[in-house]
Design an enzyme around this catalytic site. Structure first.
Site, PDB file in Angstrom:
ATOM      1  N   VAL A 178     -35.042  86.478   1.044  1.00  0.00           N
ATOM      2  CA  VAL A 178     -35.844  85.271   1.232  1.00  0.00           C
ATOM      3  C   VAL A 178     -37.228  85.456   0.627  1.00  0.00           C
ATOM      4  O   VAL A 178     -37.765  86.562   0.602  1.00  0.00           O
ATOM      5  CB  VAL A 178     -35.929  84.909   2.743  1.00  0.00           C
ATOM      6  CG1 VAL A 178     -36.724  85.939   3.518  1.00  0.00           C
ATOM      7  CG2 VAL A 178     -36.474  83.525   2.966  1.00  0.00           C
ATOM      8  N   CYS A 179     -37.787  84.350   0.112  1.00  0.00           N
ATOM      9  CA  CYS A 179     -39.175  84.322  -0.364  1.00  0.00           C
ATOM     10  C   CYS A 179     -39.790  83.032   0.169  1.00  0.00           C
ATOM     11  O   CYS A 179     -39.424  82.581   1.247  1.00  0.00           O
ATOM     12  CB  CYS A 179     -39.249  84.433  -1.886  1.00  0.00           C
ATOM     13  SG  CYS A 179     -38.518  83.056  -2.785  1.00  0.00           S
ATOM     14  N   LYS A 180     -40.706  82.441  -0.544  1.00  0.00           N
ATOM     15  CA  LYS A 180     -41.348  81.222  -0.046  1.00  0.00           C
ATOM     16  C   LYS A 180     -40.453  79.995  -0.204  1.00  0.00           C
ATOM     17  O   LYS A 180     -40.256  79.246   0.750  1.00  0.00           O
ATOM     18  CB  LYS A 180     -42.690  80.986  -0.746  1.00  0.00           C
ATOM     19  CG  LYS A 180     -43.444  79.802  -0.178  1.00  0.00           C
ATOM     20  CD  LYS A 180     -44.847  79.699  -0.741  1.00  0.00           C
ATOM     21  CE  LYS A 180     -45.585  78.524  -0.102  1.00  0.00           C
ATOM     22  NZ  LYS A 180     -46.976  78.459  -0.543  1.00  0.00           N
TER      23      LYS A 180
ATOM     24  N   MET B 286     -38.672  80.546   3.002  1.00  0.00           N
ATOM     25  CA  MET B 286     -39.328  80.429   4.301  1.00  0.00           C
ATOM     26  C   MET B 286     -39.797  79.010   4.578  1.00  0.00           C
ATOM     27  O   MET B 286     -39.964  78.625   5.733  1.00  0.00           O
ATOM     28  CB  MET B 286     -40.492  81.419   4.410  1.00  0.00           C
ATOM     29  CG  MET B 286     -40.049  82.869   4.521  1.00  0.00           C
ATOM     30  SD  MET B 286     -38.837  83.220   5.832  1.00  0.00           S
ATOM     31  CE  MET B 286     -39.813  82.915   7.296  1.00  0.00           C
TER      32      MET B 286
END
Length: 109
Positions: free
Chosen positions: A61-63, A89
């Site tokens: 996961v990232c932004k 996220m």
């Protein structure tokens, strides 16, 4: 598997006990992250690959999903079982999944 075939799942499909790898940079992580996530910024991943489980699925996961897609592709090329978390996220927060903040501030995607 080619890099175009990176598996992707919705945040609702990430198991509560999943190996979750957060590849955002330090300020993003401090603003808010999943309580059980492992934090290894994308820029540090090659030198910290040994910190990840060698077997089993890793949810990345990232932004918003771009960096995590790249990392999942790279991990799969390295022989790992990695899945991109669609929407990152931002989607995690919108779905009301649990989050914690190092600074104690509300998470802002």
């Amino acid at each position: 598997m080619s890099t175009m075939d990176v598996p992707e799942v919705d945040v609702s499909a990430v198991p509560d006990d999943a190996a979750l790898l957060d590849v955002r940079e330090h300020p993003e992580w401090e603003a808010g992250h999943a309580p059980h996530a492992v934090h290894v910024p994308m820029s540090e991943l090659p030198s910290r690959l040994g910190e990840l489980p060698e077997s089993g699925r890793v949810y990345v996961v990232c932004k918003v999903g771009g960096r995590s897609w790249q990392v999942a592709a790279w991990l799969n090329e390295m022989g790992r079982d990695a899945v991109n978390v669609a929407g990152g996220m931002a989607s995690w927060a919108a779905a009301g999944r649990p989050m914690v903040s190092d600074a104690g501030d509300p998470y802002v995607a």
